[in-house]
Scaffold this motif. Structure first.
Motif, PDB file in Angstrom:
ATOM      1  N   LYS A  64       0.843  -1.193   0.000  1.00 41.58           N
ATOM      2  CA  LYS A  64       0.000   0.000   0.000  1.00 41.58           C
ATOM      3  C   LYS A  64       0.878   1.241   0.000  1.00 41.58           C
ATOM      4  O   LYS A  64       2.078   1.182   0.282  1.00 41.58           O
ATOM      5  CB  LYS A  64      -0.933   0.005   1.214  1.00 41.58           C
ATOM      6  CG  LYS A  64      -0.235  -0.020   2.566  1.00 41.58           C
ATOM      7  CD  LYS A  64      -1.254  -0.072   3.690  1.00 41.58           C
ATOM      8  CE  LYS A  64      -0.560  -0.106   5.060  1.00 41.58           C
ATOM      9  NZ  LYS A  64      -1.544  -0.142   6.163  1.00 41.58           N
ATOM     10  N   GLY A  65       0.276   2.353  -0.340  1.00 41.74           N
ATOM     11  CA  GLY A  65       1.026   3.590  -0.391  1.00 41.74           C
ATOM     12  C   GLY A  65       0.106   4.783  -0.564  1.00 41.74           C
ATOM     13  O   GLY A  65      -1.117   4.642  -0.738  1.00 41.74           O
ATOM     14  N   LEU A  66       0.707   5.956  -0.521  1.00 39.68           N
ATOM     15  CA  LEU A  66      -0.010   7.205  -0.741  1.00 39.68           C
ATOM     16  C   LEU A  66       0.489   7.778  -2.061  1.00 39.68           C
ATOM     17  O   LEU A  66       1.703   7.873  -2.281  1.00 39.68           O
ATOM     18  CB  LEU A  66       0.264   8.183   0.404  1.00 39.68           C
ATOM     19  CG  LEU A  66      -0.496   9.508   0.384  1.00 39.68           C
ATOM     20  CD1 LEU A  66      -1.998   9.278   0.539  1.00 39.68           C
ATOM     21  CD2 LEU A  66       0.005  10.433   1.492  1.00 39.68           C
ATOM     22  N   GLU A  67      -0.423   8.131  -2.960  1.00 42.24           N
ATOM     23  CA  GLU A  67      -0.015   8.551  -4.300  1.00 42.24           C
ATOM     24  C   GLU A  67      -0.799   9.778  -4.760  1.00 42.24           C
ATOM     25  O   GLU A  67      -2.018   9.855  -4.584  1.00 42.24           O
ATOM     26  CB  GLU A  67      -0.211   7.389  -5.285  1.00 42.24           C
ATOM     27  CG  GLU A  67       0.351   7.655  -6.678  1.00 42.24           C
ATOM     28  CD  GLU A  67       0.755   6.374  -7.371  1.00 42.24           C
ATOM     29  OE1 GLU A  67       1.860   5.859  -7.092  1.00 42.24           O
ATOM     30  OE2 GLU A  67      -0.037   5.873  -8.194  1.00 42.24           O
ATOM     31  N   TRP A  68      -0.050  10.693  -5.348  1.00 43.14           N
ATOM     32  CA  TRP A  68      -0.650  11.887  -5.954  1.00 43.14           C
ATOM     33  C   TRP A  68      -0.636  11.709  -7.468  1.00 43.14           C
ATOM     34  O   TRP A  68       0.385  11.387  -8.048  1.00 43.14           O
ATOM     35  CB  TRP A  68       0.143  13.125  -5.571  1.00 43.14           C
ATOM     36  CG  TRP A  68      -0.282  14.391  -6.283  1.00 43.14           C
ATOM     37  CD1 TRP A  68       0.395  15.054  -7.260  1.00 43.14           C
ATOM     38  CD2 TRP A  68      -1.483  15.145  -6.053  1.00 43.14           C
ATOM     39  NE1 TRP A  68      -0.300  16.177  -7.656  1.00 43.14           N
ATOM     40  CE2 TRP A  68      -1.461  16.258  -6.934  1.00 43.14           C
ATOM     41  CE3 TRP A  68      -2.570  14.979  -5.195  1.00 43.14           C
ATOM     42  CZ2 TRP A  68      -2.484  17.203  -6.968  1.00 43.14           C
ATOM     43  CZ3 TRP A  68      -3.596  15.930  -5.243  1.00 43.14           C
ATOM     44  CH2 TRP A  68      -3.552  17.027  -6.108  1.00 43.14           C
ATOM     45  N   VAL A  69      -1.791  11.903  -8.110  1.00 41.92           N
ATOM     46  CA  VAL A  69      -1.891  11.832  -9.560  1.00 41.92           C
ATOM     47  C   VAL A  69      -2.080  13.245 -10.083  1.00 41.92           C
ATOM     48  O   VAL A  69      -3.140  13.856  -9.879  1.00 41.92           O
ATOM     49  CB  VAL A  69      -3.042  10.913 -10.011  1.00 41.92           C
ATOM     50  CG1 VAL A  69      -3.032  10.769 -11.529  1.00 41.92           C
ATOM     51  CG2 VAL A  69      -2.937   9.542  -9.347  1.00 41.92           C
ATOM     52  N   GLN A  70      -1.035  13.748 -10.719  1.00 45.31           N
ATOM     53  CA  GLN A  70      -0.981  15.138 -11.166  1.00 45.31           C
ATOM     54  C   GLN A  70      -1.473  15.278 -12.606  1.00 45.31           C
ATOM     55  O   GLN A  70      -1.007  14.583 -13.504  1.00 45.31           O
ATOM     56  CB  GLN A  70       0.468  15.648 -11.083  1.00 45.31           C
ATOM     57  CG  GLN A  70       0.717  17.015 -11.687  1.00 45.31           C
ATOM     58  CD  GLN A  70       0.095  18.141 -10.883  1.00 45.31           C
ATOM     59  OE1 GLN A  70       0.183  18.155  -9.652  1.00 45.31           O
ATOM     60  NE2 GLN A  70      -0.522  19.085 -11.560  1.00 45.31           N
ATOM     61  N   LEU A  71      -2.404  16.188 -12.826  1.00 47.80           N
ATOM     62  CA  LEU A  71      -2.830  16.503 -14.182  1.00 47.80           C
ATOM     63  C   LEU A  71      -1.772  17.407 -14.816  1.00 47.80           C
ATOM     64  O   LEU A  71      -1.579  18.546 -14.389  1.00 47.80           O
ATOM     65  CB  LEU A  71      -4.195  17.200 -14.176  1.00 47.80           C
ATOM     66  CG  LEU A  71      -4.787  17.558 -15.543  1.00 47.80           C
ATOM     67  CD1 LEU A  71      -5.034  16.309 -16.371  1.00 47.80           C
ATOM     68  CD2 LEU A  71      -6.084  18.359 -15.378  1.00 47.80           C
ATOM     69  N   VAL A  72      -1.084  16.890 -15.821  1.00 49.26           N
ATOM     70  CA  VAL A  72       0.027  17.606 -16.455  1.00 49.26           C
ATOM     71  C   VAL A  72      -0.426  18.347 -17.704  1.00 49.26           C
ATOM     72  O   VAL A  72       0.000  19.464 -17.977  1.00 49.26           O
ATOM     73  CB  VAL A  72       1.169  16.628 -16.811  1.00 49.26           C
ATOM     74  CG1 VAL A  72       2.295  17.328 -17.569  1.00 49.26           C
ATOM     75  CG2 VAL A  72       1.710  15.961 -15.551  1.00 49.26           C
ATOM     76  N   GLU A  73      -1.288  17.708 -18.482  1.00 46.79           N
ATOM     77  CA  GLU A  73      -1.776  18.308 -19.720  1.00 46.79           C
ATOM     78  C   GLU A  73      -3.251  17.990 -19.877  1.00 46.79           C
ATOM     79  O   GLU A  73      -3.664  16.842 -19.686  1.00 46.79           O
ATOM     80  CB  GLU A  73      -0.977  17.779 -20.911  1.00 46.79           C
ATOM     81  CG  GLU A  73      -1.295  18.448 -22.235  1.00 46.79           C
ATOM     82  CD  GLU A  73      -0.398  17.970 -23.372  1.00 46.79           C
ATOM     83  OE1 GLU A  73      -0.838  18.052 -24.538  1.00 46.79           O
ATOM     84  OE2 GLU A  73       0.725  17.517 -23.098  1.00 46.79           O
ATOM     85  N   ASP A  74      -4.040  19.002 -20.221  1.00 46.03           N
ATOM     86  CA  ASP A  74      -5.485  18.833 -20.324  1.00 46.03           C
ATOM     87  C   ASP A  74      -5.964  19.419 -21.651  1.00 46.03           C
ATOM     88  O   ASP A  74      -6.404  20.560 -21.725  1.00 46.03           O
ATOM     89  CB  ASP A  74      -6.182  19.528 -19.143  1.00 46.03           C
ATOM     90  CG  ASP A  74      -7.682  19.306 -19.140  1.00 46.03           C
ATOM     91  OD1 ASP A  74      -8.158  18.468 -19.933  1.00 46.03           O
ATOM     92  OD2 ASP A  74      -8.387  19.982 -18.360  1.00 46.03           O
ATOM     93  N   LYS A 241       6.000  20.966  -8.524  1.00 44.41           N
ATOM     94  CA  LYS A 241       6.219  22.368  -8.890  1.00 44.41           C
ATOM     95  C   LYS A 241       7.705  22.651  -9.093  1.00 44.41           C
ATOM     96  O   LYS A 241       8.096  23.388  -9.994  1.00 44.41           O
ATOM     97  CB  LYS A 241       5.653  23.291  -7.802  1.00 44.41           C
ATOM     98  CG  LYS A 241       4.139  23.325  -7.742  1.00 44.41           C
ATOM     99  CD  LYS A 241       3.658  24.182  -6.582  1.00 44.41           C
ATOM    100  CE  LYS A 241       2.137  24.147  -6.462  1.00 44.41           C
ATOM    101  NZ  LYS A 241       1.655  24.913  -5.273  1.00 44.41           N
ATOM    102  N   GLU A 242       8.527  22.027  -8.272  1.00 44.29           N
ATOM    103  CA  GLU A 242       9.967  22.253  -8.341  1.00 44.29           C
ATOM    104  C   GLU A 242      10.615  21.487  -9.499  1.00 44.29           C
ATOM    105  O   GLU A 242      11.587  21.954 -10.083  1.00 44.29           O
ATOM    106  CB  GLU A 242      10.621  21.820  -7.024  1.00 44.29           C
ATOM    107  CG  GLU A 242      12.125  22.075  -6.977  1.00 44.29           C
ATOM    108  CD  GLU A 242      12.751  21.624  -5.663  1.00 44.29           C
ATOM    109  OE1 GLU A 242      13.992  21.690  -5.562  1.00 44.29           O
ATOM    110  OE2 GLU A 242      12.006  21.206  -4.753  1.00 44.29           O
ATOM    111  N   ASN A 243      10.068  20.340  -9.844  1.00 45.18           N
ATOM    112  CA  ASN A 243      10.731  19.455 -10.808  1.00 45.18           C
ATOM    113  C   ASN A 243      10.039  19.349 -12.168  1.00 45.18           C
ATOM    114  O   ASN A 243      10.576  18.715 -13.081  1.00 45.18           O
ATOM    115  CB  ASN A 243      10.848  18.047 -10.211  1.00 45.18           C
ATOM    116  CG  ASN A 243      11.829  17.985  -9.062  1.00 45.18           C
ATOM    117  OD1 ASN A 243      13.023  17.785  -9.259  1.00 45.18           O
ATOM    118  ND2 ASN A 243      11.327  18.147  -7.842  1.00 45.18           N
TER     119      ASN A 243
END
Length: 300
Positions: A64-74, A241-243
């Motif tokens: 199990k884990g904690l995950e962020w799914v980032q919208l990069v292009e829409d 944001k940084e990378n």
């Protein structure tokens, strides 16, 4: 005659409106996979077909884990989402750039995995992909992994997409197993009330150049994404944001390679290091010249 023209135009209008409404439902379903999730990773080998009496099945995996799914292009015809794993204590969290998924509408160009770090470029007729979305899945270093085209289905209160395609061995397997070459993956992504489910039915296949494929074993995968407050994933949002600028350069370099529309073969290692090791060591401000050289050095 005028009445007939009116009827035809009205029918065309209705068809176009319905198609647009369907596409909007597809886009909504895809983008609903973004956000912060508690993820459960579960895999179990279900059947073995090996004739070797010493054959040992892969161990059951529960993680199990904690995950962020980032919208990069829409975009209207392209949606890009980057997965970021958050590991460690909340006060001392560490971010791992995980897999990426791109969704392309009515896409005709695909890189289909063959075996041994090789992908075959194919072009499908437009008629074959009408109304469909291609899911392109990438490794942590944004190199290709697998992809396939299918239709999002919205029926009986359910929204899901399902496709079967060839893929490399998953990381949990290729570091431990050398007795098969290809994972034939049936992937099903279903949107549910509190998140989404990634269900898999996988064939472990032995593939040799001069022989027919041999089915070694099968496995079941069930990855559950349970939505939690976005605030739990602040560390990943800040990391992105940084990378993000550096990884945009990485994606752009890969896009140049894919745009050649020809078969692709990658080296497993360069100077005894894997591609992700080179890229993960880079600073967020790294220049494109160095990034380009790192990636092209891995292309045969």
């Amino acid at each position: 005659m005028k009445k007939l023209v009116f009827i035809v135009l009205s029918a065309v209008f209705i068809i176009n409106v319905n198609a647009q409404s369907k596409k909007e439902k597809d886009q909504k379903a895809i983008k609903s996979m973004c956000g912060c999730y508690e993820v459960g990773f579960n895999f179990a080998e279900t059947f073995s077909y090996s004739k070797d009496t010493t054959y040992q099945a892969s161990k059951v995996k529960h993680d199990k884990g904690l995950e962020w799914v980032q919208l990069v292009e829409d975009g209207d015809n392209k949606i890009v989402m980057q997965h970021l794993l958050i590991v460690g204590k909340p006060t001392e969290s560490h971010i791992i750039k995980h897999w990426r998924q791109d969704w392309l509408y009515e896409n005709t160009n695909l890189y289909m995995f063959d075996a041994n770090n090789k992908w075959k470029f194919i072009q499908k007729p437009k008629s074959d992909v009408k109304g469909q979305w291609t899911q392109k899945v990438y490794q942590v270093d944004d190199s290709p992994r697998y992809e396939g085209s299918a239709t999002w289905v919205h029926v009986d209160g359910k929204s899901y997409w399902e496709n079967t395609t060839d893929a490399p061995l998953p990381r949990r397997e290729y570091t431990k197993r050398q007795d098969y070459d290809v994972t034939v993956r049936t992937n099903r992504h279903e949107i549910i009330a509190n998140g989404w489910i990634h269900e898999q039915d996988n064939d472990k296949v032995i593939r040799k150049l001069v022989e027919e494929d041999v089915l070694l074993a099968q496995e079941k995968g069930l990855n559950t994404y349970t939505k939690v407050a976005d605030s739990k994933c602040i560390a990943a949002q800040d990391w992105w944001k940084e990378n993000q600028a550096m990884w945009e350069l990485v994606r752009n370099n890969w896009d140049e390679i894919f745009a050649k529309n020809k078969d692709l073969e990658l080296k497993d290692k360069v100077e005894d290091k894997r591609l992700y090791q080179f890229l993960f060591d880079l600073e967020p401000t790294e220049k494109n010249q160095k990034i380009k050289k790192i990636i092209t050095d891995f292309v045969k």
